[in-house]
Design a protein around this motif. Structure first.
Motif, PDB file in Angstrom:
ATOM      1  N   TYR A 225       0.812  -1.222   0.000  1.00  0.00           N
ATOM      2  CA  TYR A 225       0.000   0.000   0.000  1.00  0.00           C
ATOM      3  C   TYR A 225       0.844   1.270   0.000  1.00  0.00           C
ATOM      4  CZ  TYR A 225      -3.226   3.581   1.699  1.00  0.00           C
ATOM      5  OH  TYR A 225      -3.955   4.738   1.850  1.00  0.00           O
ATOM      6  N   LEU A 229       0.562   5.214  -1.679  1.00  0.00           N
ATOM      7  CA  LEU A 229       0.233   6.292  -0.743  1.00  0.00           C
ATOM      8  C   LEU A 229       1.260   7.415  -0.823  1.00  0.00           C
ATOM      9  CD1 LEU A 229      -1.459   7.247   1.838  1.00  0.00           C
ATOM     10  CD2 LEU A 229       0.381   6.199   3.157  1.00  0.00           C
ATOM     11  N   TYR A 233       0.383  11.229  -2.402  1.00  0.00           N
ATOM     12  CA  TYR A 233       0.253  12.391  -1.522  1.00  0.00           C
ATOM     13  C   TYR A 233       1.543  13.196  -1.360  1.00  0.00           C
ATOM     14  CZ  TYR A 233      -4.325  10.649  -0.147  1.00  0.00           C
ATOM     15  OH  TYR A 233      -5.637  10.222  -0.159  1.00  0.00           O
ATOM     16  N   TYR A 286      -1.604   5.732  12.634  1.00  0.00           N
ATOM     17  CA  TYR A 286      -2.323   5.818  11.363  1.00  0.00           C
ATOM     18  C   TYR A 286      -3.612   6.625  11.488  1.00  0.00           C
ATOM     19  CZ  TYR A 286       0.656   1.971   9.660  1.00  0.00           C
ATOM     20  OH  TYR A 286       1.716   1.189   9.269  1.00  0.00           O
ATOM     21  N   SER A 287      -4.354   6.417  12.585  1.00  0.00           N
ATOM     22  CA  SER A 287      -5.722   6.945  12.654  1.00  0.00           C
ATOM     23  C   SER A 287      -5.881   8.192  13.514  1.00  0.00           C
ATOM     24  CB  SER A 287      -6.671   5.855  13.181  1.00  0.00           C
ATOM     25  OG  SER A 287      -6.290   5.452  14.487  1.00  0.00           O
ATOM     26  N   PHE A 291      -2.280  13.469   9.564  1.00  0.00           N
ATOM     27  CA  PHE A 291      -1.702  12.787   8.405  1.00  0.00           C
ATOM     28  C   PHE A 291      -0.457  13.521   7.921  1.00  0.00           C
ATOM     29  CE2 PHE A 291      -1.502  12.230   3.720  1.00  0.00           C
ATOM     30  CZ  PHE A 291      -1.156  10.892   3.725  1.00  0.00           C
ATOM     31  N   HIS A 354      -8.277   1.723   1.506  1.00  0.00           N
ATOM     32  CA  HIS A 354      -8.373   2.939   0.696  1.00  0.00           C
ATOM     33  C   HIS A 354      -7.799   4.152   1.430  1.00  0.00           C
ATOM     34  CE1 HIS A 354     -10.932   0.582  -1.940  1.00  0.00           C
ATOM     35  NE2 HIS A 354     -11.696   0.287  -0.918  1.00  0.00           N
ATOM     36  N   SER A 355      -7.430   3.975   2.701  1.00  0.00           N
ATOM     37  CA  SER A 355      -6.860   5.064   3.491  1.00  0.00           C
ATOM     38  C   SER A 355      -6.078   4.459   4.646  1.00  0.00           C
ATOM     39  CB  SER A 355      -7.962   5.983   4.026  1.00  0.00           C
ATOM     40  OG  SER A 355      -8.750   5.280   4.984  1.00  0.00           O
ATOM     41  N   ASP A 357      -6.767   4.910   7.707  1.00  0.00           N
ATOM     42  CA  ASP A 357      -7.735   4.428   8.691  1.00  0.00           C
ATOM     43  C   ASP A 357      -8.063   2.957   8.461  1.00  0.00           C
ATOM     44  OD1 ASP A 357      -7.991   6.766  10.142  1.00  0.00           O
ATOM     45  OD2 ASP A 357      -9.553   7.573   8.832  1.00  0.00           O
ATOM     46  N   ASP A 358      -8.197   2.569   7.202  1.00  0.00           N
ATOM     47  CA  ASP A 358      -8.457   1.164   6.896  1.00  0.00           C
ATOM     48  C   ASP A 358      -7.287   0.289   7.334  1.00  0.00           C
ATOM     49  OD1 ASP A 358     -10.850   1.933   5.681  1.00  0.00           O
ATOM     50  OD2 ASP A 358      -9.886   2.179   3.717  1.00  0.00           O
TER      51      ASP A 358
END
Length: 400
Positions: A225, A229, A233, A286-287, A291, A354-355, A357-358
């Motif tokens: 992933y 990412l 970004y 991560y969450s 970010f 997809h983020s 958070d996932d």
């Protein structure tokens, strides 16, 4: 024996990782698409996973020396085919033979120490093996990238073939020549499938294996992933990506070093408990944290510390509980890891992640499963089971 185990383990690691930085050069030379060049890497893992299911029982039946010599010969042959490849078909065949042959040094590196050491010596040797393994995992891509920028990828394959040949000579010289006492009755497919199925039904085996499977799954999921990412970004180039990924990958070294130090005073279950909270810290990075590139890499780094810390403890625990079936047990763990959890990581990236958070929720789920596995392995569990059974008998007796 520790030095030989390090040599054997490094063979499979180098074959899997040292070609990664040279993939663009290989793709251009052999006219491969990006998908085809990636398949050269994943194909190695697939055949390594499948071949372990055969090599493990062969080791238990015939011993280390003959199985190592045959496997290492196939390994060298595959590497030589890669070195002389002028077509995608020949390079693919070389990678397949590398995957088939690599199972031999990989499995024997994990069983050799259990067969020759015990007690505190075994724990310390396992910890040192894990530390060196982490060093190879961190620096192999850097070595491959440096060499491929100075010389051709074919020369890189020739260097690997020479290294594998040197390891074959050392292994043949050092491995015991005493008659091997078989610890498995047969290597017939039907019998092996029955033995593997029985292992997969054992709660203890699954609980021990979980400490190898789940960290590997998190590592593969994150590794697949993060390139997308960071590119999406932060617009990192390939060179910048390689440099920043050294930060989380260094977590392997940190975890293995801490584990080596703590092995003197902690048993395997205590080490599992010690590193486990870092998975929750990883999920929180991560969450919950803002970010940013640093916070994303920090979360990945904490997870890699756990990965590095668990490796030696897992090998020790599996080796002690399945000493008589060391080859078969390690083979089954490795095959499920490379086949099942690799595909699971690919599926999660395709459909679930997809983020960040996932990724955080998947990390929490893996941590919960590891907690359940840890409780399954606790010695106190036997005591509680006896108490519950005693109470149940009393209740039934009173009713009667």
């Amino acid at each position: 024996m520790l030095g030989l185990a390090i040599l054997l383990l490094s063979c499979s690691q180098l074959a899997s990782q040292i070609f990664l930085p040279a993939l663009p050069q290989i793709a251009e030379s052999l006219a491969l698409s990006a998908t085809q060049s990636q398949a050269m890497i994943t194909g190695y893992f697939m055949f390594l996973g499948i071949s372990q299911l055969v090599v493990g029982p062969l080791r238990d039946k015939f011993g280390d020396r003959p199985v190592f010599f045959i496997g290492q010969s196939i390994f060298i042959l595959g590497t030589l085919l890669c070195a002389v490849s002028t077509s995608a078909a020949l390079f693919s065949l070389g990678r397949i033979l590398q995957g088939v042959g690599a199972a031999s040094p990989l499995l024997i590196s994990r069983t050799l120490l259990v067969a020759t050491l015990s007690g505190a010596q075994l724990k310390m040797a396992m910890a040192k093996l894990a530390l060196v393994s982490s060093c190879v995992a961190v620096f192999a891509p850097l070595i491959g990238g440096t060499l491929s920028s100075l010389v051709s990828w074919q020369f890189l394959a020739w260097v690997l073939a020479a290294y594998f040949g040197f390891t074959a000579i050392v292994g043949w010289w050092i491995l015991p020549t005493d008659p091997h006492v078989p610890t498995i009755r047969s290597v017939r497919p039907k019998y092996l499938l029955q033995q593997y199925w029985l292992m997969l039904q054992e709660g203890q085996f699954l609980a021990i294996a979980a400490f190898k499977w789940l960290p590997t799954f998190l590592y593969l999921t994150t590794q697949l992933y993060f390139p997308f990412l960071l590119q999406q970004y932060f617009q990192l180039t390939e060179q910048q990506f390689g440099m920043v990924m050294m930060l989380p990958m260094s977590g392997l070294l940190i975890g293995a070093f801490i584990s080596k130090c703590l092995h003197k005073t902690m048993n395997e279950l205590a080490l599992f408990a010690f590193f486990w909270p870092l998975l929750m810290v990883s999920a929180m990075c991560y969450s919950l944290l803002p970010f940013s590139l640093f916070n994303a890499l920090l979360g990945y780094g904490f997870m890699m510390v756990v990965f590095g810390g668990y490796f030696a403890a897992y090998m020790q625990l599996l080796g002690v509980h399945y000493a008589a079936q060391a080859g078969s047990a390690n083979a089954l763990v490795g095959a499920v890891e490379l086949l099942g959890f690799t595909l699971l990581a690919v599926g999660c990236n395709a459909y679930l992640i997809h983020s960040l958070d996932d990724l955080a929720w998947i990390t929490v789920l893996a941590a919960a499963l590891l907690l359940f596995a840890w409780l399954k392995l606790l010695p106190q569990r036997i005591f509680f089971n006896d108490v519950f059974q005693h109470i149940a008998r009393k209740v039934v007796g009173n009713r009667e």
